[in-house]
Design a protein around this motif. Structure first.
Motif, PDB file in Angstrom:
ATOM      1  N   LEU A  30      32.484 -59.038  29.762  1.00 21.66           N
ATOM      2  CA  LEU A  30      31.895 -60.371  29.660  1.00 21.66           C
ATOM      3  C   LEU A  30      32.843 -61.348  28.986  1.00 21.66           C
ATOM      4  O   LEU A  30      32.858 -62.541  29.318  1.00 21.66           O
ATOM      5  CB  LEU A  30      30.580 -60.267  28.879  1.00 21.66           C
ATOM      6  CG  LEU A  30      29.715 -61.518  28.718  1.00 21.66           C
ATOM      7  CD1 LEU A  30      28.243 -61.130  28.647  1.00 21.66           C
ATOM      8  CD2 LEU A  30      30.093 -62.319  27.473  1.00 21.66           C
ATOM      9  N   GLU A  76      26.233 -62.991  33.261  1.00 20.35           N
ATOM     10  CA  GLU A  76      25.265 -63.296  32.216  1.00 20.35           C
ATOM     11  C   GLU A  76      25.311 -64.754  31.773  1.00 20.35           C
ATOM     12  O   GLU A  76      24.274 -65.344  31.462  1.00 20.35           O
ATOM     13  CB  GLU A  76      25.504 -62.398  30.994  1.00 20.35           C
ATOM     14  CG  GLU A  76      24.574 -62.713  29.834  1.00 20.35           C
ATOM     15  CD  GLU A  76      24.691 -61.733  28.687  1.00 20.35           C
ATOM     16  OE1 GLU A  76      24.449 -62.151  27.544  1.00 20.35           O
ATOM     17  OE2 GLU A  76      25.007 -60.562  28.930  1.00 20.35           O
ATOM     18  N   ARG A  85      28.479 -59.122  33.452  1.00 21.89           N
ATOM     19  CA  ARG A  85      27.776 -58.166  32.588  1.00 21.89           C
ATOM     20  C   ARG A  85      27.679 -56.779  33.219  1.00 21.89           C
ATOM     21  O   ARG A  85      28.085 -55.795  32.632  1.00 21.89           O
ATOM     22  CB  ARG A  85      26.376 -58.688  32.274  1.00 21.89           C
ATOM     23  CG  ARG A  85      25.515 -57.759  31.412  1.00 21.89           C
ATOM     24  CD  ARG A  85      24.136 -58.350  31.203  1.00 21.89           C
ATOM     25  NE  ARG A  85      23.206 -57.420  30.567  1.00 21.89           N
ATOM     26  CZ  ARG A  85      22.908 -57.416  29.273  1.00 21.89           C
ATOM     27  NH1 ARG A  85      23.485 -58.296  28.469  1.00 21.89           N
ATOM     28  NH2 ARG A  85      22.044 -56.553  28.780  1.00 21.89           N
ATOM     29  N   HIS A 124      30.988 -54.565  28.710  1.00 19.02           N
ATOM     30  CA  HIS A 124      29.527 -54.457  28.724  1.00 19.02           C
ATOM     31  C   HIS A 124      29.021 -53.291  29.564  1.00 19.02           C
ATOM     32  O   HIS A 124      27.917 -52.806  29.350  1.00 19.02           O
ATOM     33  CB  HIS A 124      28.902 -55.753  29.238  1.00 19.02           C
ATOM     34  CG  HIS A 124      27.582 -56.071  28.603  1.00 19.02           C
ATOM     35  ND1 HIS A 124      26.519 -55.188  28.622  1.00 19.02           N
ATOM     36  CD2 HIS A 124      27.163 -57.144  27.908  1.00 19.02           C
ATOM     37  CE1 HIS A 124      25.505 -55.731  27.970  1.00 19.02           C
ATOM     38  NE2 HIS A 124      25.871 -56.902  27.513  1.00 19.02           N
TER      39      HIS A 124
END
Length: 356
Positions: free
Chosen positions: A170, A218, A202, A154
């Motif tokens: 992630l 996240e 993330r 990410h």
């Protein structure tokens, strides 16, 4: 870029959702207010941007991902007031859905979420991009079957020493550290830091001292505090801190997906953008830099804040609110770190804000 250009910001947006692509905005230094001067949709879905200088001329260059299934990156010249202008070819990244990019050792690096990989493209003298020279493919998975069936890179960035490249994945609940060969553009794996399974890391930001890093998760609204050893190229997780003022389990109807974090230049504050909760959290940092404390959470000025950016002066904080289609800005209290909403600019499908 002259003194007048120091007041320029660039806003990325999803063209597939009605966005203008890349917009250049003038920013009022006294009020923090941005106003769009021009836009270009020369690439599809330029969801993340980065600024740099052409190695041969020193001229400012803007770089963008094209977050599509094919995956590409592009370089743009930045004129005084006009729309960013493509330089050279739009280059495939040999990966799908690139979500982030960064400059390191004469190369542009992209984090490719769909394919779970990192790509290096050489930066030419005029700032344009050459064909990909290296692709590092991640391996692994996580416990969330819907989001972690495979790797999902990410973010990619260089560490403060410039000796290492870190990629936040992630899908594998980990941060990889690799070495980038400036001569060949190849990427060599070095170490991998495992985070708590299911957190879905993330983005990462370094403390200004360079000795610590903070990973925003996240899939669980937490920040993982890490110690960073730039000599050994090793990231060591130390613990987690909640970024919401309540236990998410107490309100299962509204799930929060944190998106971005920013550390103040004096190392006293850390801010996170929280999608779903639609807020900006303020965490204070002490001298150890290892114990963030949640101090406040304020509304983000819209819905679904995908990105959070501090301006070069450290006085203004900008949230790109994707679903409400606006960029909100906030005056940062120098004593408390708490941002006060100062205004909002309509930007359909806004995804990021960067400064020259």
């Amino acid at each position: 870029m002259g003194d007048d250009h120091a007041k320029r910001a660039f806003i990325g947006s999803f063209t597939s959702a009605g966005g203008r692509g890349i917009s250049v905005a003038a920013v009022d230094r006294d009020t923090g207010a941005p106003s769009v001067l021009a836009s270009t949709d020369a690439v599809t879905d330029p969801s993340f941007l980065a600024t740099g200088r052409a190695p041969g001329t020193g001229e400012p260059v803007l770089y963008a991902v094209s977050e599509t299934s094919d995956g590409a990156a592009a370089a743009f010249a930045v004129d005084e007031d006009g729309a960013p202008r493509l330089i050279g070819d739009v280059r495939p990244v040999d990966g799908s859905s690139p979500t982030h990019l960064a400059l390191a050792a004469g190369h542009l690096l992209t984090a490719n979420y769909g394919s779970g990989s990192v790509t290096a493209l050489p930066v030419q003298d005029d700032g344009s991009l050459g064909p990909a020279t290296g692709v590092l493919r991640h391996e692994g998975s996580g416990p969330d079957a819907g989001r972690q069936s495979g790797p999902h890179a990410h973010q990619v960035l260089a560490d403060p020493s410039g000796n290492w490249v870190l990629s936040v994945d992630l899908g594998t609940d980990s941060v990889r550290v690799c070495a980038l060969d400036p001569a060949t553009g190849s990427l060599r794996p070095h170490t991998e830091a495992a985070l708590r399974p299911g957190t879905g890391p993330r983005h990462l930001a370094f403390h200004p001292s360079g000795g610590h890093a903070y990973v925003l998760n996240e899939l669980e609204p937490t920040v993982t505090v890490c110690r960073w050893d730039a000599v050994a190229g090793r990231l060591e997780p130390l613990g987690e801190t909640q970024v919401l003022p309540h236990d998410p389990a107490e309100d299962p109807g509204v799930r929060t997906y944190p998106s971005e974090l920013v550390v103040s230049r004096d190392g006293r504050f850390l801010w996170t953008a929280n999608r779903g909760h639609d807020s900006i959290s303020v965490l204070t940092l002490d001298e150890t830099a290892e114990k963030p404390v949640l101090a406040a959470a304020v509304g983000c000025g819209g819905r679904w804040p995908r990105d959070l950016t501090l301006d070069p002066t450290g006085q203004w904080l900008y949230a790109a609110n994707e679903h409400s289609g606006n960029v909100s800005w906030f005056a940062v209290d120098a004593e408390t770190g708490i941002p006060a909403h100062a205004g909002s600019l309509d930007v359909p499908a806004a995804s990021c804000v960067v400064f020259a």
